[in-house]
Design a protein around this motif. Structure first.
Motif, PDB file in Angstrom:
ATOM      1  N   ALA A  25      -1.142 -52.947  30.943  1.00  0.00           N
ATOM      2  CA  ALA A  25       0.221 -53.111  31.458  1.00  0.00           C
ATOM      3  C   ALA A  25       0.572 -51.972  32.413  1.00  0.00           C
ATOM      4  CB  ALA A  25       1.216 -53.160  30.298  1.00  0.00           C
ATOM      5  N   GLU A  26       0.181 -50.752  32.064  1.00  0.00           N
ATOM      6  CA  GLU A  26       0.445 -49.613  32.939  1.00  0.00           C
ATOM      7  C   GLU A  26      -0.312 -49.748  34.255  1.00  0.00           C
ATOM      8  OE1 GLU A  26       0.087 -44.739  33.046  1.00  0.00           O
ATOM      9  OE2 GLU A  26      -0.108 -45.784  31.132  1.00  0.00           O
ATOM     10  N   LEU A  27      -1.540 -50.230  34.196  1.00  0.00           N
ATOM     11  CA  LEU A  27      -2.328 -50.439  35.405  1.00  0.00           C
ATOM     12  C   LEU A  27      -1.674 -51.496  36.298  1.00  0.00           C
ATOM     13  CD1 LEU A  27      -4.839 -49.874  37.091  1.00  0.00           C
ATOM     14  CD2 LEU A  27      -6.065 -51.547  35.672  1.00  0.00           C
ATOM     15  N   ALA A  28      -1.166 -52.556  35.704  1.00  0.00           N
ATOM     16  CA  ALA A  28      -0.481 -53.594  36.481  1.00  0.00           C
ATOM     17  C   ALA A  28       0.757 -53.021  37.164  1.00  0.00           C
ATOM     18  CB  ALA A  28      -0.108 -54.769  35.583  1.00  0.00           C
ATOM     19  N   ARG A  29       1.520 -52.193  36.448  1.00  0.00           N
ATOM     20  CA  ARG A  29       2.708 -51.564  37.050  1.00  0.00           C
ATOM     21  C   ARG A  29       2.308 -50.632  38.189  1.00  0.00           C
ATOM     22  NH1 ARG A  29       4.071 -51.184  31.550  1.00  0.00           N
ATOM     23  NH2 ARG A  29       3.407 -49.007  31.497  1.00  0.00           N
ATOM     24  N   THR A  30       1.233 -49.890  38.004  1.00  0.00           N
ATOM     25  CA  THR A  30       0.762 -48.962  39.030  1.00  0.00           C
ATOM     26  C   THR A  30       0.299 -49.720  40.267  1.00  0.00           C
ATOM     27  OG1 THR A  30       0.115 -47.374  37.334  1.00  0.00           O
ATOM     28  CG2 THR A  30      -0.879 -47.103  39.503  1.00  0.00           C
ATOM     29  N   ARG A  31      -0.415 -50.819  40.070  1.00  0.00           N
ATOM     30  CA  ARG A  31      -0.862 -51.621  41.211  1.00  0.00           C
ATOM     31  C   ARG A  31       0.323 -52.206  41.970  1.00  0.00           C
ATOM     32  NH1 ARG A  31      -5.981 -54.438  38.183  1.00  0.00           N
ATOM     33  NH2 ARG A  31      -7.489 -52.813  38.697  1.00  0.00           N
ATOM     34  N   GLN A  32       1.345 -52.656  41.245  1.00  0.00           N
ATOM     35  CA  GLN A  32       2.544 -53.189  41.895  1.00  0.00           C
ATOM     36  C   GLN A  32       3.220 -52.104  42.713  1.00  0.00           C
ATOM     37  OE1 GLN A  32       3.773 -56.212  42.299  1.00  0.00           O
ATOM     38  NE2 GLN A  32       5.500 -55.409  43.441  1.00  0.00           N
ATOM     39  N   ARG A  33       3.311 -50.909  42.157  1.00  0.00           N
ATOM     40  CA  ARG A  33       3.933 -49.790  42.880  1.00  0.00           C
ATOM     41  C   ARG A  33       3.119 -49.448  44.122  1.00  0.00           C
ATOM     42  NH1 ARG A  33       8.024 -47.510  45.034  1.00  0.00           N
ATOM     43  NH2 ARG A  33       8.001 -45.260  45.008  1.00  0.00           N
ATOM     44  N   ALA A  34       1.794 -49.504  44.022  1.00  0.00           N
ATOM     45  CA  ALA A  34       0.940 -49.240  45.183  1.00  0.00           C
ATOM     46  C   ALA A  34       1.197 -50.269  46.275  1.00  0.00           C
ATOM     47  CB  ALA A  34      -0.536 -49.254  44.771  1.00  0.00           C
ATOM     48  N   ARG A  35       1.348 -51.543  45.898  1.00  0.00           N
ATOM     49  CA  ARG A  35       1.653 -52.578  46.896  1.00  0.00           C
ATOM     50  C   ARG A  35       2.997 -52.303  47.566  1.00  0.00           C
ATOM     51  NH1 ARG A  35      -0.993 -55.863  43.027  1.00  0.00           N
ATOM     52  NH2 ARG A  35       0.950 -56.297  41.945  1.00  0.00           N
ATOM     53  N   GLU A  36       3.985 -51.912  46.771  1.00  0.00           N
ATOM     54  CA  GLU A  36       5.306 -51.607  47.328  1.00  0.00           C
ATOM     55  C   GLU A  36       5.215 -50.438  48.313  1.00  0.00           C
ATOM     56  OE1 GLU A  36       7.636 -50.858  43.843  1.00  0.00           O
ATOM     57  OE2 GLU A  36       7.722 -52.982  43.306  1.00  0.00           O
ATOM     58  N   LEU A  37       4.465 -49.410  47.958  1.00  0.00           N
ATOM     59  CA  LEU A  37       4.314 -48.256  48.848  1.00  0.00           C
ATOM     60  C   LEU A  37       3.574 -48.634  50.123  1.00  0.00           C
ATOM     61  CD1 LEU A  37       3.515 -45.465  46.252  1.00  0.00           C
ATOM     62  CD2 LEU A  37       5.601 -45.707  47.610  1.00  0.00           C
ATOM     63  N   GLU A  38       2.548 -49.491  50.014  1.00  0.00           N
ATOM     64  CA  GLU A  38       1.826 -49.941  51.199  1.00  0.00           C
ATOM     65  C   GLU A  38       2.762 -50.696  52.143  1.00  0.00           C
ATOM     66  OE1 GLU A  38      -1.360 -52.143  49.435  1.00  0.00           O
ATOM     67  OE2 GLU A  38      -2.589 -50.365  49.146  1.00  0.00           O
ATOM     68  N   GLU A  39       3.653 -51.513  51.574  1.00  0.00           N
ATOM     69  CA  GLU A  39       4.621 -52.243  52.405  1.00  0.00           C
ATOM     70  C   GLU A  39       5.586 -51.278  53.091  1.00  0.00           C
ATOM     71  OE1 GLU A  39       6.503 -55.126  49.882  1.00  0.00           O
ATOM     72  OE2 GLU A  39       4.643 -56.253  49.599  1.00  0.00           O
ATOM     73  N   LEU A  40       6.031 -50.262  52.365  1.00  0.00           N
ATOM     74  CA  LEU A  40       6.937 -49.273  52.957  1.00  0.00           C
ATOM     75  C   LEU A  40       6.250 -48.491  54.073  1.00  0.00           C
ATOM     76  CD1 LEU A  40       8.773 -47.872  49.812  1.00  0.00           C
ATOM     77  CD2 LEU A  40       9.783 -49.163  51.698  1.00  0.00           C
ATOM     78  N   ILE A  41       4.991 -48.148  53.862  1.00  0.00           N
ATOM     79  CA  ILE A  41       4.235 -47.427  54.892  1.00  0.00           C
ATOM     80  C   ILE A  41       4.098 -48.294  56.137  1.00  0.00           C
ATOM     81  CG2 ILE A  41       1.934 -46.550  55.472  1.00  0.00           C
ATOM     82  CD1 ILE A  41       1.806 -45.571  52.498  1.00  0.00           C
ATOM     83  N   ALA A  42       3.762 -49.575  55.943  1.00  0.00           N
ATOM     84  CA  ALA A  42       3.617 -50.483  57.085  1.00  0.00           C
ATOM     85  C   ALA A  42       4.946 -50.632  57.822  1.00  0.00           C
ATOM     86  CB  ALA A  42       3.111 -51.847  56.620  1.00  0.00           C
ATOM     87  N   LEU A  43       6.038 -50.747  57.086  1.00  0.00           N
ATOM     88  CA  LEU A  43       7.354 -50.873  57.704  1.00  0.00           C
ATOM     89  C   LEU A  43       7.715 -49.605  58.472  1.00  0.00           C
ATOM     90  CD1 LEU A  43       9.969 -52.434  58.138  1.00  0.00           C
ATOM     91  CD2 LEU A  43      10.794 -51.504  55.972  1.00  0.00           C
ATOM     92  N   GLY A  44       7.457 -48.461  57.883  1.00  0.00           N
ATOM     93  CA  GLY A  44       7.739 -47.189  58.565  1.00  0.00           C
ATOM     94  C   GLY A  44       6.917 -47.032  59.828  1.00  0.00           C
ATOM     95  N   THR A  45       5.643 -47.398  59.751  1.00  0.00           N
ATOM     96  CA  THR A  45       4.773 -47.311  60.918  1.00  0.00           C
ATOM     97  C   THR A  45       5.250 -48.253  62.012  1.00  0.00           C
ATOM     98  OG1 THR A  45       2.911 -46.734  59.501  1.00  0.00           O
ATOM     99  CG2 THR A  45       2.381 -47.551  61.698  1.00  0.00           C
TER     100      THR A  45
END
Length: 104
Positions: A25-45
């Motif tokens: 469950a913790e790994l799933a939450r971490t992966r979701q957070r990583a996806r969210e951060l990747e989207e934020l990075i792409a938006l910022g770029t």
């Protein structure tokens, strides 16, 4: 086996299974957070790229220092970095295309 030993083994198994479920469950939450951060990075770029294109590519004052690339997680699949780079390039290309169409 004695009943006490069986009970002890079953208790340990239950605890191990609970620990595994919690870790998954913790790994799933971490992966979701990583996806969210990747989207934020792409938006910022994309936002920075748009700002540069709107200003004609000239930068005002001194440019901000480039952010250091984030270290890939140890458990990341081998192609994850390539996939992220491709997605980043795709978003930049799409934005450039949209902006050039808007100028026409």
């Amino acid at each position: 086996m004695s009943d006490r030993l069986k009970q002890s083994l079953m208790s340990s198994r239950t605890e191990i299974e609970a620990g595994l479920a919690e870790a998954e469950a913790e790994l799933a939450r971490t992966r979701q957070r990583a996806r969210e951060l990747e989207e934020l990075i792409a938006l910022g770029t994309a936002t920075l790229l748009a700002a540069e294109m709107i200003s004609g590519g000239s930068r005002q004052a001194s440019p901000a220092p480039a952010a250091a690339p984030a270290a890939a997680p140890a458990a990341a699949p081998a192609g994850a970095a390539a996939d992220l780079a491709a997605a980043h390039e795709k978003s930049k290309d799409e934005l450039q295309s949209r902006l050039s169409q808007a100028k026409k």
